[in-house]
Motif scaffolding. Structure first.
Motif, PDB file in Angstrom:
ATOM      1  N   LYS A   1       5.669   4.302   7.700  1.00 54.39           N
ATOM      2  CA  LYS A   1       6.024   3.957   6.565  1.00 54.39           C
ATOM      3  C   LYS A   1       6.467   4.836   5.582  1.00 54.39           C
ATOM      4  O   LYS A   1       7.706   4.910   5.083  1.00 54.39           O
ATOM      5  CB  LYS A   1       5.474   2.776   5.867  1.00 54.39           C
ATOM      6  CG  LYS A   1       5.536   1.333   6.551  1.00 54.39           C
ATOM      7  CD  LYS A   1       4.858   0.480   5.951  1.00 54.39           C
ATOM      8  CE  LYS A   1       4.781  -1.038   6.819  1.00 54.39           C
ATOM      9  NZ  LYS A   1       6.214  -1.466   6.830  1.00 54.39           N
ATOM     10  N   LEU A   2       5.434   5.707   5.237  1.00 48.65           N
ATOM     11  CA  LEU A   2       5.532   6.679   4.221  1.00 48.65           C
ATOM     12  C   LEU A   2       6.497   7.862   4.778  1.00 48.65           C
ATOM     13  O   LEU A   2       7.216   8.357   3.957  1.00 48.65           O
ATOM     14  CB  LEU A   2       4.175   7.019   3.763  1.00 48.65           C
ATOM     15  CG  LEU A   2       3.378   6.270   2.712  1.00 48.65           C
ATOM     16  CD1 LEU A   2       1.861   6.693   2.785  1.00 48.65           C
ATOM     17  CD2 LEU A   2       4.094   6.014   1.626  1.00 48.65           C
ATOM     18  N   ARG A   3       6.327   8.346   5.967  1.00 46.55           N
ATOM     19  CA  ARG A   3       7.268   9.402   6.407  1.00 46.55           C
ATOM     20  C   ARG A   3       8.599   8.979   6.430  1.00 46.55           C
ATOM     21  O   ARG A   3       9.487   9.749   6.325  1.00 46.55           O
ATOM     22  CB  ARG A   3       6.712   9.711   7.723  1.00 46.55           C
ATOM     23  CG  ARG A   3       5.330  10.356   7.729  1.00 46.55           C
ATOM     24  CD  ARG A   3       5.011  10.867   9.265  1.00 46.55           C
ATOM     25  NE  ARG A   3       3.701  11.302   9.244  1.00 46.55           N
ATOM     26  CZ  ARG A   3       2.704  10.663  10.237  1.00 46.55           C
ATOM     27  NH1 ARG A   3       2.964   9.671  10.837  1.00 46.55           N
ATOM     28  NH2 ARG A   3       1.574  11.040  10.046  1.00 46.55           N
ATOM     29  N   ALA A   4       8.894   7.783   6.577  1.00 49.38           N
ATOM     30  CA  ALA A   4      10.292   7.084   6.589  1.00 49.38           C
ATOM     31  C   ALA A   4      10.787   7.544   5.002  1.00 49.38           C
ATOM     32  O   ALA A   4      12.158   7.091   4.964  1.00 49.38           O
ATOM     33  CB  ALA A   4      10.320   5.874   7.011  1.00 49.38           C
ATOM     34  N   GLN A   5       9.893   7.258   3.960  1.00 50.02           N
ATOM     35  CA  GLN A   5      10.491   7.341   2.594  1.00 50.02           C
ATOM     36  C   GLN A   5      10.180   8.565   1.876  1.00 50.02           C
ATOM     37  O   GLN A   5      10.697   8.817   0.782  1.00 50.02           O
ATOM     38  CB  GLN A   5       9.726   6.293   2.052  1.00 50.02           C
ATOM     39  CG  GLN A   5      10.080   4.722   2.235  1.00 50.02           C
ATOM     40  CD  GLN A   5       9.316   3.881   1.552  1.00 50.02           C
ATOM     41  OE1 GLN A   5       9.532   3.372   0.480  1.00 50.02           O
ATOM     42  NE2 GLN A   5       8.406   3.224   2.156  1.00 50.02           N
ATOM     43  N   ARG A   6       9.763   9.518   2.427  1.00 47.65           N
ATOM     44  CA  ARG A   6       9.546  11.055   1.853  1.00 47.65           C
ATOM     45  C   ARG A   6       9.580  11.978   3.217  1.00 47.65           C
ATOM     46  O   ARG A   6       9.162  11.687   4.160  1.00 47.65           O
ATOM     47  CB  ARG A   6       8.259  10.976   0.991  1.00 47.65           C
ATOM     48  CG  ARG A   6       7.120  11.232   1.875  1.00 47.65           C
ATOM     49  CD  ARG A   6       5.841  10.793   1.111  1.00 47.65           C
ATOM     50  NE  ARG A   6       5.623  11.622   0.056  1.00 47.65           N
ATOM     51  CZ  ARG A   6       5.095  12.542  -0.018  1.00 47.65           C
ATOM     52  NH1 ARG A   6       4.580  13.118   1.000  1.00 47.65           N
ATOM     53  NH2 ARG A   6       4.728  13.254  -1.160  1.00 47.65           N
ATOM     54  N   GLY A   7       9.986  13.296   2.583  1.00 47.97           N
ATOM     55  CA  GLY A   7       9.904  14.192   3.714  1.00 47.97           C
ATOM     56  C   GLY A   7       8.815  15.111   3.659  1.00 47.97           C
ATOM     57  O   GLY A   7       8.723  15.605   4.842  1.00 47.97           O
TER      58      GLY A   7
ATOM     59  N   VAL B   1       0.713  -1.200  -0.264  1.00 49.47           N
ATOM     60  CA  VAL B   1       0.061  -0.171   0.089  1.00 49.47           C
ATOM     61  C   VAL B   1       1.062   1.346  -0.091  1.00 49.47           C
ATOM     62  O   VAL B   1       0.524   2.126  -0.702  1.00 49.47           O
ATOM     63  CB  VAL B   1      -0.821  -0.067   1.205  1.00 49.47           C
ATOM     64  CG1 VAL B   1      -1.786   1.488   1.199  1.00 49.47           C
ATOM     65  CG2 VAL B   1      -1.774  -1.346   1.273  1.00 49.47           C
ATOM     66  N   ALA B   2       1.873   1.129   0.888  1.00 48.39           N
ATOM     67  CA  ALA B   2       2.916   2.470   0.802  1.00 48.39           C
ATOM     68  C   ALA B   2       3.457   2.628  -0.557  1.00 48.39           C
ATOM     69  O   ALA B   2       3.784   3.806  -0.938  1.00 48.39           O
ATOM     70  CB  ALA B   2       3.932   2.155   1.979  1.00 48.39           C
ATOM     71  N   GLY B   3       3.723   1.508  -1.228  1.00 48.32           N
ATOM     72  CA  GLY B   3       4.462   1.579  -2.524  1.00 48.32           C
ATOM     73  C   GLY B   3       3.425   2.310  -3.577  1.00 48.32           C
ATOM     74  O   GLY B   3       3.992   3.203  -4.432  1.00 48.32           O
ATOM     75  N   TYR B   4       2.248   1.951  -3.545  1.00 49.93           N
ATOM     76  CA  TYR B   4       1.101   2.598  -4.345  1.00 49.93           C
ATOM     77  C   TYR B   4       0.966   3.875  -4.045  1.00 49.93           C
ATOM     78  O   TYR B   4       1.140   4.703  -5.004  1.00 49.93           O
ATOM     79  CB  TYR B   4      -0.097   1.513  -3.947  1.00 49.93           C
ATOM     80  CG  TYR B   4      -1.299   2.576  -4.595  1.00 49.93           C
ATOM     81  CD1 TYR B   4      -1.475   2.232  -6.125  1.00 49.93           C
ATOM     82  CD2 TYR B   4      -2.261   3.109  -3.732  1.00 49.93           C
ATOM     83  CE1 TYR B   4      -2.737   2.949  -6.633  1.00 49.93           C
ATOM     84  CE2 TYR B   4      -3.289   3.620  -4.516  1.00 49.93           C
ATOM     85  CZ  TYR B   4      -3.653   3.586  -6.015  1.00 49.93           C
ATOM     86  OH  TYR B   4      -4.659   4.127  -6.504  1.00 49.93           O
ATOM     87  N   CYS B   5       1.056   4.158  -2.800  1.00 46.72           N
ATOM     88  CA  CYS B   5       1.068   5.830  -2.161  1.00 46.72           C
ATOM     89  C   CYS B   5       2.058   6.420  -3.054  1.00 46.72           C
ATOM     90  O   CYS B   5       1.943   7.493  -3.513  1.00 46.72           O
ATOM     91  CB  CYS B   5       1.005   5.889  -0.781  1.00 46.72           C
ATOM     92  SG  CYS B   5      -0.559   5.582   0.011  1.00 46.72           S
ATOM     93  N   LEU B   6       3.310   5.895  -3.036  1.00 45.63           N
ATOM     94  CA  LEU B   6       4.227   6.841  -3.537  1.00 45.63           C
ATOM     95  C   LEU B   6       4.413   6.797  -4.992  1.00 45.63           C
ATOM     96  O   LEU B   6       4.716   7.823  -5.544  1.00 45.63           O
ATOM     97  CB  LEU B   6       5.729   5.907  -3.200  1.00 45.63           C
ATOM     98  CG  LEU B   6       6.108   6.104  -1.678  1.00 45.63           C
ATOM     99  CD1 LEU B   6       7.250   5.143  -1.199  1.00 45.63           C
ATOM    100  CD2 LEU B   6       6.346   7.636  -1.024  1.00 45.63           C
TER     101      LEU B   6
END
Lengths: 123, 123
Positions: B28-34, A113-118
């Protein structure tokens, strides 16, 4: 020969298009295993879980895993589902019926799901 | 410098534990983007989407992607969400607010869910 069924348990909705990802998920699983895979819903859609269990038992399943296709584990998964599963066990005492944790609690699912969001924000 | 926020939009539930996967997903998303990542809910939990959008705009976001963390696209995603997003756009005309397809429609997400189901039945 014994069979191990999977029942994908979803909430249900008024709009029939809501069920499309559940159908796709069932198709993916059927492509990877020979034993029965079916859908069941808490409300608004059919079949309900007891009906889906009865069909798999008639089909020769002596083990059934119910997978809650929910993100969060709220009242539907923590309270409603165990009550329904208990009824199913009482109806079919010779069948082992297990209940998985909701799919949204799985690390690999959350990673996907995180990959999809990115991808959606960096096309 | 412009920022592109992500808002994870879920249904909401009475049980606060329901939101745990959403919090993990945001982490998870915060760890991958600012850029900002936050949660918003349709009902029963806060903040609602207009509040979450307002916070990201105050934080300097000039683009926001709303990702519906739902499996199926029923009335909540097809009807309720677009109405709320339209209101948000009217409140912040200088901000680009996009809405992604529900995460459960994504192939990689469904593959991850299928993988989870297979692991649960073949431990």
């Amino acid at each position: 020969m014994s069979k191990h069924g999977i029942i994908l348990f979803g909430h249900g909705a008024r709009d029939p298009r809501w069920a499309e990802p559940f159908e796709r998920l069932a198709s993916k699983l059927r492509a990877q295993r020979g034993d029965p895979v079916s859908l069941a819903f808490l409300e608004l859609m059919s079949p309900d879980l007891p009906s889906a269990v009865a069909v798999q038992v008639d089909d020769g399943c002596d083990a059934i895993t119910v997978v809650p296709v929910f993100f969060g584990q709220g009242g539907h998964v923590r309270r409603d589902l165990p009550e329904i599963v208990d009824k199913c066990r009482a109806n079919h005492p010779g069948v082992r019926i297990d209940c998985a944790t909701a799919v949204g609690e799985d690390e690999a699912v959350l990673d996907a799901v995180a990959g999809y969001c990115l991808r959606e924000t960096n096309p």
